[in-house]
Design a protein around this motif. Structure first.
Motif, PDB file in Angstrom:
ATOM      1  N   ASP A 634     -22.959 -26.881  14.947  1.00 28.08           N
ATOM      2  CA  ASP A 634     -23.507 -25.620  14.429  1.00 28.08           C
ATOM      3  C   ASP A 634     -24.894 -25.868  13.824  1.00 28.08           C
ATOM      4  N   GLU A 635     -25.253 -25.150  12.795  1.00 25.14           N
ATOM      5  CA  GLU A 635     -26.596 -25.286  12.202  1.00 25.14           C
ATOM      6  C   GLU A 635     -26.740 -26.575  11.397  1.00 25.14           C
ATOM      7  N   ASN A 636     -25.642 -27.322  11.258  1.00 26.49           N
ATOM      8  CA  ASN A 636     -25.712 -28.591  10.525  1.00 26.49           C
ATOM      9  C   ASN A 636     -25.852 -29.764  11.466  1.00 26.49           C
ATOM     10  N   LYS A 637     -26.735 -30.702  11.088  1.00 23.62           N
ATOM     11  CA  LYS A 637     -26.794 -31.934  11.865  1.00 23.62           C
ATOM     12  C   LYS A 637     -25.580 -32.778  11.506  1.00 23.62           C
ATOM     13  N   ARG A 638     -25.168 -33.633  12.402  1.00 17.37           N
ATOM     14  CA  ARG A 638     -24.035 -34.511  12.077  1.00 17.37           C
ATOM     15  C   ARG A 638     -23.965 -35.673  13.052  1.00 17.37           C
ATOM     16  N   GLU A 639     -23.168 -36.679  12.668  1.00 17.81           N
ATOM     17  CA  GLU A 639     -22.940 -37.827  13.558  1.00 17.81           C
ATOM     18  C   GLU A 639     -21.559 -37.694  14.166  1.00 17.81           C
ATOM     19  N   ILE A 640     -21.480 -37.943  15.436  1.00 20.35           N
ATOM     20  CA  ILE A 640     -20.186 -37.862  16.135  1.00 20.35           C
ATOM     21  C   ILE A 640     -19.932 -39.207  16.815  1.00 20.35           C
ATOM     22  N   THR A 641     -18.785 -39.780  16.541  1.00 21.25           N
ATOM     23  CA  THR A 641     -18.422 -41.034  17.203  1.00 21.25           C
ATOM     24  C   THR A 641     -17.491 -40.728  18.376  1.00 21.25           C
ATOM     25  N   VAL A 642     -17.848 -41.267  19.521  1.00 26.28           N
ATOM     26  CA  VAL A 642     -16.998 -41.093  20.704  1.00 26.28           C
ATOM     27  C   VAL A 642     -16.327 -42.421  21.024  1.00 26.28           C
ATOM     28  N   ASN A 643     -15.016 -42.424  20.995  1.00 28.40           N
ATOM     29  CA  ASN A 643     -14.252 -43.580  21.487  1.00 28.40           C
ATOM     30  C   ASN A 643     -13.921 -43.281  22.938  1.00 28.40           C
ATOM     31  N   PHE A 644     -14.334 -44.182  23.808  1.00 23.40           N
ATOM     32  CA  PHE A 644     -14.138 -43.900  25.236  1.00 23.40           C
ATOM     33  C   PHE A 644     -12.743 -44.319  25.708  1.00 23.40           C
ATOM     34  N   ASP A 645     -11.788 -44.316  24.787  1.00 24.44           N
ATOM     35  CA  ASP A 645     -10.439 -44.780  25.150  1.00 24.44           C
ATOM     36  C   ASP A 645      -9.703 -43.832  26.097  1.00 24.44           C
ATOM     37  N   PHE A 646     -10.325 -42.677  26.405  1.00 27.11           N
ATOM     38  CA  PHE A 646      -9.713 -41.791  27.410  1.00 27.11           C
ATOM     39  C   PHE A 646      -9.963 -42.301  28.830  1.00 27.11           C
ATOM     40  N   LEU A 647     -10.859 -43.280  28.990  1.00 27.27           N
ATOM     41  CA  LEU A 647     -11.162 -43.799  30.333  1.00 27.27           C
ATOM     42  C   LEU A 647     -10.009 -44.669  30.833  1.00 27.27           C
ATOM     43  N   GLU A 648      -9.997 -44.832  32.156  1.00 33.38           N
ATOM     44  CA  GLU A 648      -8.935 -45.632  32.754  1.00 33.38           C
ATOM     45  C   GLU A 648      -9.135 -47.113  32.442  1.00 33.38           C
ATOM     46  N   ALA A 649      -8.048 -47.807  32.151  1.00 29.58           N
ATOM     47  CA  ALA A 649      -8.129 -49.237  31.838  1.00 29.58           C
ATOM     48  C   ALA A 649      -8.669 -50.007  33.042  1.00 29.58           C
ATOM     49  N   GLY A 650      -9.455 -51.021  32.773  1.00 27.31           N
ATOM     50  CA  GLY A 650      -9.930 -51.909  33.833  1.00 27.31           C
ATOM     51  C   GLY A 650     -11.070 -51.344  34.669  1.00 27.31           C
ATOM     52  N   LYS A 651     -11.557 -50.155  34.332  1.00 26.69           N
ATOM     53  CA  LYS A 651     -12.644 -49.552  35.113  1.00 26.69           C
ATOM     54  C   LYS A 651     -13.917 -49.537  34.274  1.00 26.69           C
ATOM     55  N   LYS A 652     -15.045 -49.652  34.967  1.00 22.61           N
ATOM     56  CA  LYS A 652     -16.341 -49.574  34.286  1.00 22.61           C
ATOM     57  C   LYS A 652     -17.109 -48.353  34.782  1.00 22.61           C
ATOM     58  N   TYR A 653     -17.891 -47.799  33.897  1.00 18.56           N
ATOM     59  CA  TYR A 653     -18.634 -46.577  34.214  1.00 18.56           C
ATOM     60  C   TYR A 653     -20.100 -46.735  33.840  1.00 18.56           C
ATOM     61  N   GLU A 654     -20.941 -46.180  34.709  1.00 23.02           N
ATOM     62  CA  GLU A 654     -22.373 -46.156  34.437  1.00 23.02           C
ATOM     63  C   GLU A 654     -22.634 -44.844  33.686  1.00 23.02           C
ATOM     64  N   ALA A 655     -23.095 -44.981  32.432  1.00 26.03           N
ATOM     65  CA  ALA A 655     -23.235 -43.773  31.607  1.00 26.03           C
ATOM     66  C   ALA A 655     -24.696 -43.392  31.431  1.00 26.03           C
ATOM     67  N   ILE A 656     -24.964 -42.098  31.445  1.00 21.73           N
ATOM     68  CA  ILE A 656     -26.276 -41.585  31.039  1.00 21.73           C
ATOM     69  C   ILE A 656     -26.014 -40.594  29.917  1.00 21.73           C
ATOM     70  N   VAL A 657     -26.639 -40.832  28.764  1.00 20.31           N
ATOM     71  CA  VAL A 657     -26.479 -39.880  27.662  1.00 20.31           C
ATOM     72  C   VAL A 657     -27.784 -39.113  27.475  1.00 20.31           C
ATOM     73  N   TYR A 658     -27.636 -37.819  27.273  1.00 19.97           N
ATOM     74  CA  TYR A 658     -28.760 -36.915  26.987  1.00 19.97           C
ATOM     75  C   TYR A 658     -28.529 -36.430  25.567  1.00 19.97           C
ATOM     76  N   LYS A 659     -29.365 -36.912  24.631  1.00 18.07           N
ATOM     77  CA  LYS A 659     -29.079 -36.584  23.223  1.00 18.07           C
ATOM     78  C   LYS A 659     -30.329 -36.088  22.519  1.00 18.07           C
ATOM     79  N   ASP A 660     -30.106 -35.424  21.394  1.00 16.91           N
ATOM     80  CA  ASP A 660     -31.226 -34.887  20.631  1.00 16.91           C
ATOM     81  C   ASP A 660     -32.173 -36.014  20.237  1.00 16.91           C
TER      82      ASP A 660
END
Ligand code: NOJ
Ligand code: CA
Length: 704
Positions: A634-660
């Motif tokens: 919302d109108e407040n800035k904040r820090e968000i931590t993402v744990n990628f533990d929803f990903l499949e075990a043993g797999k690797k992903y190429e990530a691109i993040v678009y952030k403020d």
């Protein structure tokens, strides 16, 4: 009194390979009794939620709901008032109660997830008046682990052929002054802002003068989905499921502390709320109950309380991203009508959008303002007979645009603005949809701007509910998917009619272009995700890159650019617009995210969120194994931590993040964006800084 019911009384298992349905019926017990009763109850399969039903000393039906043994809806009465008949109120006896269990897994043809578990326990209560004329009324209660639903049934009975309902009096007795995210129970519009107030502070009548093309607020009531949080942190969301041939329901405040009562949208023209021949069932009244706000996003209660797909194969529709001749009108760069001399829907302009779509792997193009009638729509009372849904303006060669699109692999999305003159649309429906089919057009965006004609009908009344349904049916007949603007609220009918693909039904992006109140505030979408979005897909139309809206110096979008990207994940719709002008996407590295992001999901995992503050959602694309993550604040800035533990075990992903960017802010520096590449697996955890009104979007490509 005879009541005809077929209730499954034995274990039976059905396997329908086409839809991979697994259905298990188990009848538990049946009981009969006379006179005012003891309490009957039913608990959800995991014993999380319990519904109790009883008649009080006067024979008035009541229910109560517990969550983990704690009362969340206290004793609430149920009843109806009719024209020409005594009300359904007191004097009932219970004839019979029946319990059953049900468990199935069904597949969404497209959606937030591939398979949905529909597991509940049902209590079916058959009531009869103890005095003549001994009318009957039944109630179905279903207890799920993520909430509850109940509906009334008016069974076939001697002496009553039909009912004219003046009021439905279903109470929802809350247990405290909960904090609610609400908008007014407007009979004509769901395009108000959302407000955050405790129940006792809600004042919908204060909003009567809202600056909308149509608005009709008759009492202190609110629209559903209505979401609230108790002082213990429990979340309750009230709505309805399977709204068919009935009036939409608002929730009225008053009559007692923290009491809500169903308010049906009426017809001033016909002088009632609902008229139905017997037998019939009402929509389900639903309450989603969640310990954490994010569990509301996971709940499929609304769809589960609708019937399975009735229309068969829908492979003719493909979820898609689209661009269109649309935002340029909202920016006043061009117009829908021809007379202005700035007509947007020209053959050449449509081809320009098709070229842009084709170049970027986008498969849909919407063209608004292509047909005659736009000189006489908004602001005119005599709108009947004006719009023509098959006749293009002379500078628009519909057949040529369709042909050109086909050559480039881009399908046209038809546009039918009715200006809320549904009788005119009804008359042309068959011709218009037949034409779409003959041109190979498989989707249409409809619109209902303005007060409904005939006068005295409202967007959410029974008469309009039936109109919207006729349009869905016509779409079924000619294989056309419907995206309704100024719709009746979604109530999960997409399960039964998957061609009802999306809807507006809340303030969309368009308000940022012209609303005199400064557009959607940054908290708008963090509220919408936990309110309107619980009802079904939302055609919000994200993706504005030129945030300051140069052609409109008084308006701007109140988010950062990174948040605009995040919305492709946070908001679910099987058609997602890249809403900005093609020229605003040229040479923008961030546009890569819109090209990459999925529109149809294997799985949805809400990672965190609080209503009105922030939310982060991860979704896995169907068919590719790629994941996308979107987070907004919302109108407040904040820090968000993402744990990628929803990903499949043993797999690797190429990530691109678009952030403020470090100095981003929705007001004065909205387009500062950082794009970073990294590799992640299940064990990765990362913290992102979101600016005021900001967000982040991540694409995660499976490394094969
Ligand atoms: C309102 C719709 O929400 C908007 O998207 C559309 O451009 C106008 N009506 C015109 O049909
Ligand atoms: Ca609208």
């Amino acid at each position: 009194m005879k009541v005809n019911f077929v209730i499954p009384l034995r274990k039976e298992m059905k396997l329908i390979p086409l839809f991979l349905f697994l259905i298990i019926f188990t009848a538990c017990k049946t009981s009969s009794e006379d006179g005012p009763s003891k309490t009957s109850s039913v608990s959800s399969p995991g014993n999380v939620n319990t519904i109790e039903f009883f008649l009080d000393a006067t024979g008035t039906p009541h229910y109560l709901v517990k969550h983990n043994d704690k009362v969340v809806i206290d004793s609430s009465s149920m009843g109806f008032e009719f024209k020409g008949q005594n009300p359904f109120k007191a004097g009932f006896v219970i004839k019979k109660t029946t319990e059953k269990s049900f468990n199935e897994t069904w597949e969404m043809p497209w959606g937030e997830q591939r398979s949905v578990i529909n597991n509940y326990k049902e209590l079916f209560v058959e009531l009869e008046e103890s005095a003549a004329p001994n009318r009957t009324l039944n109630v179905y209660f279903r207890a799920y682990d993520d909430g509850i639903g109940f509906r009334y049934e008016f069974p076939k009975q001697d002496g009553v052929d039909s009912v004219t309902i003046l009021n439905e009096n279903t109470q929802f007795q809350l247990t405290g002054n909960h904090l609610a995210w609400w908008n007014p129970g407007d009979w004509d519009s769901s395009e108000h802002l959302y407000y955050t107030d405790s129940l006792s502070e809600i004042d919908a009548m204060a909003l009567k003068k809202a600056d909308l093309a149509m608005s009709h607020i008759v009492d202190n009531s609110v629209l559903t989905p209505l979401t609230m949080r108790t002082s213990d942190g429990l979340h309750l969301a009230f709505h309805e499921a399977n709204l068919t041939d009935y009036a939409g329901m608002t929730l009225k405040l008053g009559g007692g502390d923290y009491l809500l009562t169903s308010g049906l949208v009426g017809s001033d023209r016909l002088g009632y709320k609902v008229k139905r021949a017997l037998p019939f069932v009402t929509p389900w009244r639903t309450i989603q109950i969640a310990d954490k706000a994010t569990q509301l996003i996971e709940s499929r209660l609304i769809e589960n309380l609708n019937e399975p797909n009735k229309i068969g194969d829908v492979s003719w529709f493909k979820p898609k991203k689209y661009v269109g001749i649309w935002w340029e009108m909202h920016l006043n760069k061009s117009t829908w009508d021809l007379a202005s001399g700035k007509h947007g829907a020209t053959t050449a302009n449509a081809k320009r959008y098709i070229d842009f779509a084709a170049k970027n792997g986008i498969t849909g193009v919407l063209v608004e303002g292509w047909n005659t009638g736009w000189e006489h729509w908004i602001g005119f009372d005599d709108r009947d007979g004006v719009f023509d849904f098959v006749t293009p303006y002379p500078d628009y060669d519909l057949k040529e645009v369709v042909r050109y699109g086909k050559e480039k692999g881009v399908e046209l999305i038809m546009h039918n603005e009715t200006s809320a003159a549904p009788r005119t649309y009804d008359k042309q429906l068959d011709t218009a949809y037949k034409m779409m089919k003959s041109l190979g057009i498989h989707s249409v965006k409809t619109g209902y701007v303005g007060p409904v004609l005939p006068k005295g009908e409202y967007h959410d009344g029974q008469w309009m509910v039936n109109h919207y349904q006729r349009v869905i049916n016509k779409g079924v007949e000619y294989q056309v998917a419907i995206d309704v603007h100024e719709p009746i609220k979604p109530t999960g009918l997409r399960r039964t009619y998957p061609n009802l693909v999306s809807a507006e039904g809340a303030r969309g992006q368009e308000f940022n272009a012209w609303a005199s109140d400064g557009g959607n505030p940054p908290e708008h979408l963090p509220i919408v995700v936990f309110t309107r979005m619980l009802a079904g897909p939302f055609d919000f139309t994200p993706g504005i890159f030129e945030i300051s809206l140069k052609p409109k110096p008084d308006n701007q979008v109140n988010t950062t650019l990174a948040q605009q990207l995040a919305l492709y994940v946070v908001i679910y719709s099987p058609i997602q617009m890249a809403a900005d002008l093609p020229e605003n996407y040229e040479n923008q590295p961030a546009f890569q995210f819109i090209k990459d992001v999925g529109v149809d999901w294997e799985k949805t995992v809400p990672l965190n969120g609080e209503v009105g503050d922030f939310v982060t959602i991860a979704r896995q694309e169907k068919g590719t194994g790629n994941w996308f993550v979107g987070g907004i604040t919302d109108e407040n800035k904040r820090e968000i931590t993402v744990n990628f533990d929803f990903l499949e075990a043993g797999k690797k992903y190429e990530a691109i993040v678009y952030k403020d960017g470090a100095k981003a802010h929705y007001k004065n520096n909205p387009t500062a964006i950082d794009i970073e590449h990294f590799t992640v697996d299940k064990s990765t955890s990362k913290t992102f800084k979101l600016a005021e009104g900001g967000g982040f979007a991540i694409s995660l490509k499976l490394i094969k």
